[in-house]
Write a protein that holds these residues in place. Structure first.
Motif, PDB file in Angstrom:
ATOM      1  N   LEU A 189      39.121  35.346  47.699  1.00 19.43           N
ATOM      2  CA  LEU A 189      37.614  35.150  47.522  1.00 19.43           C
ATOM      3  C   LEU A 189      37.588  33.634  47.175  1.00 19.43           C
ATOM      4  CD1 LEU A 189      35.143  36.912  47.477  1.00 19.43           C
ATOM      5  CD2 LEU A 189      35.475  36.796  44.880  1.00 19.43           C
ATOM      6  N   THR A 190      38.491  32.981  46.407  1.00 21.13           N
ATOM      7  CA  THR A 190      38.355  31.670  46.059  1.00 21.13           C
ATOM      8  C   THR A 190      38.860  30.708  47.166  1.00 21.13           C
ATOM      9  OG1 THR A 190      40.608  31.965  45.096  1.00 21.13           O
ATOM     10  CG2 THR A 190      38.461  31.904  43.542  1.00 21.13           C
ATOM     11  N   THR A 191      39.739  31.324  47.936  1.00 23.02           N
ATOM     12  CA  THR A 191      40.270  30.205  49.206  1.00 23.02           C
ATOM     13  C   THR A 191      39.036  30.387  50.284  1.00 23.02           C
ATOM     14  OG1 THR A 191      42.377  31.370  48.754  1.00 23.02           O
ATOM     15  CG2 THR A 191      41.857  30.167  51.001  1.00 23.02           C
ATOM     16  N   ILE A 192      38.459  31.382  50.453  1.00 21.10           N
ATOM     17  CA  ILE A 192      37.312  31.621  51.264  1.00 21.10           C
ATOM     18  C   ILE A 192      36.003  30.679  50.794  1.00 21.10           C
ATOM     19  CG2 ILE A 192      35.656  33.310  52.469  1.00 21.10           C
ATOM     20  CD1 ILE A 192      38.003  35.302  52.565  1.00 21.10           C
TER      21      ILE A 192
ATOM     22  N   VAL B  21      33.164  25.887  39.012  1.00 16.81           N
ATOM     23  CA  VAL B  21      32.765  26.723  38.173  1.00 16.81           C
ATOM     24  C   VAL B  21      32.731  28.179  38.698  1.00 16.81           C
ATOM     25  CG1 VAL B  21      30.792  27.764  36.731  1.00 16.81           C
ATOM     26  CG2 VAL B  21      31.504  25.497  36.467  1.00 16.81           C
ATOM     27  N   VAL B  22      32.396  28.191  39.985  1.00 17.52           N
ATOM     28  CA  VAL B  22      32.325  29.573  40.824  1.00 17.52           C
ATOM     29  C   VAL B  22      33.867  30.015  40.886  1.00 17.52           C
ATOM     30  CG1 VAL B  22      31.828  30.661  42.901  1.00 17.52           C
ATOM     31  CG2 VAL B  22      30.045  29.004  41.762  1.00 17.52           C
ATOM     32  N   VAL B  23      34.491  29.150  41.429  1.00 18.36           N
ATOM     33  CA  VAL B  23      36.074  29.405  41.326  1.00 18.36           C
ATOM     34  C   VAL B  23      36.550  30.031  40.395  1.00 18.36           C
ATOM     35  CG1 VAL B  23      38.360  28.538  41.860  1.00 18.36           C
ATOM     36  CG2 VAL B  23      36.423  27.829  43.631  1.00 18.36           C
ATOM     37  N   GLN B  24      36.502  29.253  39.087  1.00 20.68           N
ATOM     38  CA  GLN B  24      36.961  29.680  38.018  1.00 20.68           C
ATOM     39  C   GLN B  24      36.606  31.254  37.370  1.00 20.68           C
ATOM     40  OE1 GLN B  24      39.037  27.543  37.073  1.00 20.68           O
ATOM     41  NE2 GLN B  24      39.504  28.306  34.722  1.00 20.68           N
ATOM     42  N   VAL B  25      35.227  31.475  37.900  1.00 21.38           N
ATOM     43  CA  VAL B  25      34.615  32.919  37.387  1.00 21.38           C
ATOM     44  C   VAL B  25      35.342  33.748  38.286  1.00 21.38           C
ATOM     45  CG1 VAL B  25      32.692  34.170  37.583  1.00 21.38           C
ATOM     46  CG2 VAL B  25      32.443  31.702  36.381  1.00 21.38           C
ATOM     47  N   PHE B  26      35.536  33.627  39.674  1.00 22.04           N
ATOM     48  CA  PHE B  26      36.050  34.656  40.559  1.00 22.04           C
ATOM     49  C   PHE B  26      37.483  34.719  39.856  1.00 22.04           C
ATOM     50  CE2 PHE B  26      33.091  33.770  44.344  1.00 22.04           C
ATOM     51  CZ  PHE B  26      32.467  34.596  44.047  1.00 22.04           C
ATOM     52  N   GLN B  27      38.133  33.712  39.823  1.00 21.88           N
ATOM     53  CA  GLN B  27      39.506  33.831  39.526  1.00 21.88           C
ATOM     54  C   GLN B  27      39.924  34.409  38.056  1.00 21.88           C
ATOM     55  OE1 GLN B  27      42.121  32.856  41.873  1.00 21.88           O
ATOM     56  NE2 GLN B  27      43.278  34.180  40.489  1.00 21.88           N
ATOM     57  N   GLU B  28      39.097  34.190  36.947  1.00 21.46           N
ATOM     58  CA  GLU B  28      39.262  34.625  35.688  1.00 21.46           C
ATOM     59  C   GLU B  28      38.986  36.168  35.737  1.00 21.46           C
ATOM     60  OE1 GLU B  28      40.674  33.582  33.000  1.00 21.46           O
ATOM     61  OE2 GLU B  28      41.579  32.123  34.555  1.00 21.46           O
TER      62      GLU B  28
END
Lengths: 216, 274
Positions: A153-156, A197-204
Motif C-alpha cells: 500500500l505504501t509503495t503504491i 502522514v498517510v504512509v505512516q498511518v498505513f504502515q503503523e
C-alpha cells in the motif's frame, strides 16, 4: 490559501482512491501469482520446474521496468481500458501493472515463511493442494501477508505520486504542478507532509493489526 | 491380519542417494510396531513412504491388501484420512486454537459442523485438554502440544497411527506420559500404531514388535524382548550398545540389569565381550 485546502483535500481523496483501488486490483493478480510460485517451487506441494521458472522470469522482467517508463509505455493500454490517459482512474492501470509483480514476490516470501511441518501435517491428513493453500498456507501466513499488504500500500502510494507527471491527479500531481513547475515550495511541503502522514498511518495500522492477529 | 505390508520397498533420491532398499515388513492390525535405527538410517523416509508422503522408487505398500502405487491422487488423499500421523515438532497450525487444530482433519474430510464439534469435544477429553480448548499452541507446553497433535491425528477414526519421533523433543517425564497415552489408545480402540524412533526406551515401553533398521535395510525383526535380549546382527548390537552407553539414568541401569539377568551373564563377562 482559501482555495488551497479544498484542493489538498481533493488531492488526498484522489490519492487514497488510486492507492487503495490499485492495491486491491494488484492483489487480484499478484496473490494468485505468489501462491503459484510457492506451490510450484522445488519444495512446494506441486513442484513444476518449468512453470515456476517461467512465472519467476516474467515477474522479474516486469519488475525491472522502471515505473516511469511503464507509466508512459502502457498509455495505449490505459486508453483502451479506461478511455482516457488523464486523471486518477487512468493512473490505476499502470499502478496495477507495476505493483502486481512486486506483490507476487511479497506474497511468495510470506507463504515461504509458513512452517513446512504444518504443510506436511496437512498432506498427511489427506488435504488436497487447494485445501493446503486455503486452510494451511494462507491462514498461517495471514499476519505476514498483512504486513506485506501495508508495504504494498505504501509503495503504491509512492508510485501514485509519480503519476502526477502524466497528469494522474492526486497529491503527487499537486506537488509537481505547484511545487515544482510553479516554485510554490510551501504548497509542495504541505503536500509532502500529508503524504508522510498517510504512509505512516498505513504502515503503523498494518503492523498493529498484524501483531494483534498473530497467535504464534 | 496384516494392515500394512511393505514389499521390497526402496527409496532412491534423484541425487542418487539410496535411503531404503528391499524393505519387507508386515504390520498386524492392533499391534504397536516399532522401527528403530540411528539417525540418518532412513526411518523417517520409511514412515513417509507408508502413507505416500514420499513415493517409494521400488517395491509396494499395501494397506489392507490394497496397493498404494495403483491409487489415484484422490484415492491417496482418502486413504490418508485413515492413517493418522504425529511428528517430532508437533506440526500444529499456530494460528488456530486447540479445538480448531483438532477440527482441521474433519474439515478436510468434509464433516458437518455439528459432528466436528461433538468429535472435537470427545477428543479433548480423551487427551485431557478440556481446559485448553480455546488456547493457541504457543500457550501450551511441548507435552500438551503433542496431545493436541494426537487428538488431531485420531479425529477421523484412523486405523493406523504413525508416530515419527513423536517423543524426541520431549523430556523423559513427558515422554512417559505421552507413551502411556498411546498405549492406552492402542488398548482401548485397538488402534495399530507404528512407532518410528531412535530411542530404545520408547520401543521397550510400548512396542510389541520391532524392526531394526541398519543402514538402508531391515537388520532384524521380532518381538521386542527377544530382539533386545538376543541381538543377532551387528546393527542391532551397535544400537543397543550405543543407547546403553550414553544413557546413565536409572531406567537404563535397570534395563541393563534385566538384560544381564535374562542372558545369565555377569558384568565382567559383558565387559569382556565388549
Amino acid at each position: 490559501m482559501s482555495d488551497l485546502l479544498p484542493m489538498l483535500l481533493r488531492g488526498l481523496r484522489e490519492t487514497l482512491y488510486m492507492t487503495v483501488l490499485s492495491t486491491a486490483l494488484a492483489y487480484i493478480i499478484g496473490l494468485p501469482l505468489g501462491i503459484l510460485l510457492v506451490v510450484t517451487g522445488r519444495d512446494g506441494i506441486r513442484p513444476a520446474r518449468v512453470l515456476h521458472g517461467f512465472v519467476g522470469l516474467i515477474i522479474n522482467l516486469a519488475r525491472s521496468i522502471p515505473f516511469l517508463i511503464l507509466l508512459i509505455a502502457v498509455l495505449p493500454v490505459t486508453r483502451f481500458i479506461v478511455g482516457t490517459t488523464i486523471g486518477s482512474t487512468a493512473t490505476v492501470v499502470p499502478l496495477v501493472l507495476g505493483a502486481a509483480p512486486f506483490i507476487a514476490r511479497l506474497v511468495e516470501s510470506s507463504l515461504n515463511e509458513v512452517d513446512r511441518g504444518a504443510v506436511e501435517a496437512g498432506r498427511a491428513m489427506g488435504a488436497s493442494s487447494m485445501q493446503i493453500i486455503l486452510k494451511v498456507l494462507l491462514p498461517e501466513a495471514k499476519p505476514s501477508l498483512l504486513l506485506g499488504a501495508a508495504i504494498a500500500l505504501t509503495t503504491i502510494l509512492g508510485y501514485s505520486a509519480m503519476a502526477g507527471i502524466v497528469g494522474g491527479g492526486g497529491l503527487g500531481d499537486i506537488a509537481i504542478r505547484y511545487g515544482y513547475y510553479r516554485y510554490q515550495k510551501d504548497t509542495m511541503l504541505i503536500t509532502v507532509a500529508i503524504l508522510v502522514v498517510v504512509v505512516q498511518v498505513f504502515q503503523e495500522a498494518g503492523a498493529k493489526i498484524a501483531k494483534v492477529i498473530d497467535k504464534r | 491380519m496384516s494392515i500394512i505390508e511393505l514389499q521390497g520397498l526402496g527409496k532412491r533420491y534423484p541425487n542418487g542417494l539410496v535411503a531404503l532398499e528391499g524393505i519387507d515388513l508386515t504390520i498386524e492390525a492392533g499391534e504397536v510396531f516399532g522401527i528403530i535405527g540411528k539417525s540418518g538410517a532412513g526411518k523417517s523416509t520409511l514412515a513417509r513412504c507408508v502413507n505416500f508422503l514420499e513415493r517409494p522408487t521400488a517395491g509396494e505398500v499395501l494397506f489392507e491388501g490394497q496397493p498404494l502405487s495403483r491409487m489415484s491422487r484422490t484415492q491417496i488423499h482418502k486413504l490418508r484420512q485413515s492413517i493418522g500421523m504425529i511428528f517430532q515438532q508437533f506440526n500444529l497450525l499456530m494460528q488456530r486454537t486447540v479445538t480448531e487444530n483438532i477440527s482441521f482433519p474433519m474439515e478436510i474430510a468434509g464433516w458437518k459442523r455439528a459432528d466436528i464439534h461433538a468429535r472435537a469435544a470427545e477428543l479433548l477429553a480423551l487427551v485431557g485438554l478440556e481446559d485448553k480448548a480455546k488456547s493457541y499452541p504457543k500457550q501450551l507446553s511441548g507435552g500438551q502440544r503433542q496431545r493436541v497433535a494426537i487428538a488431531r491425528a485420531l479425529a477421523t477414526h484412523p486405523k493406523v497411527l504413525i508416530c515419527d519421533e513423536a517423543t524426541s523433543a520431549l523430556d523423559p517425564g513427558t515422554t512417559r506420559d505421552i507413551l502411556s497415552l498411546l498405549r492406552d489408545i492402542n488398548r482401548r480402540f485397538g488402534l495399530t500404531i507404528l512407532v518410528i524412533t531412535h530411542e530404545m526406551r520408547v520401543v521397550e515401553t510400548i512396542c510389541h514388535r520391532v524392526a531394526i533398521l541398519g543402514g538402508t535395510h531391515v537388520a532384524e525383526v521380532g518381538n521386542v524382548r527377544e530382539v533386545f535380549a538376543n541381538p543377532r546382527t551387528s546393527a542391532a548390537r551397535e544400537l543397543l550398545h550405543a543407547d546403553g552407553g550414553i544413557t546413565t539414568d536409572g531406567a537404563a541401569i535397570t534395563r541393563l540389569a534385566r538384560l544381564l539377568e535374562e542372558r545369565g551373564l555377569t558384568a565382567e563377562e559383558v565387559l569382556e565381550r565388549v
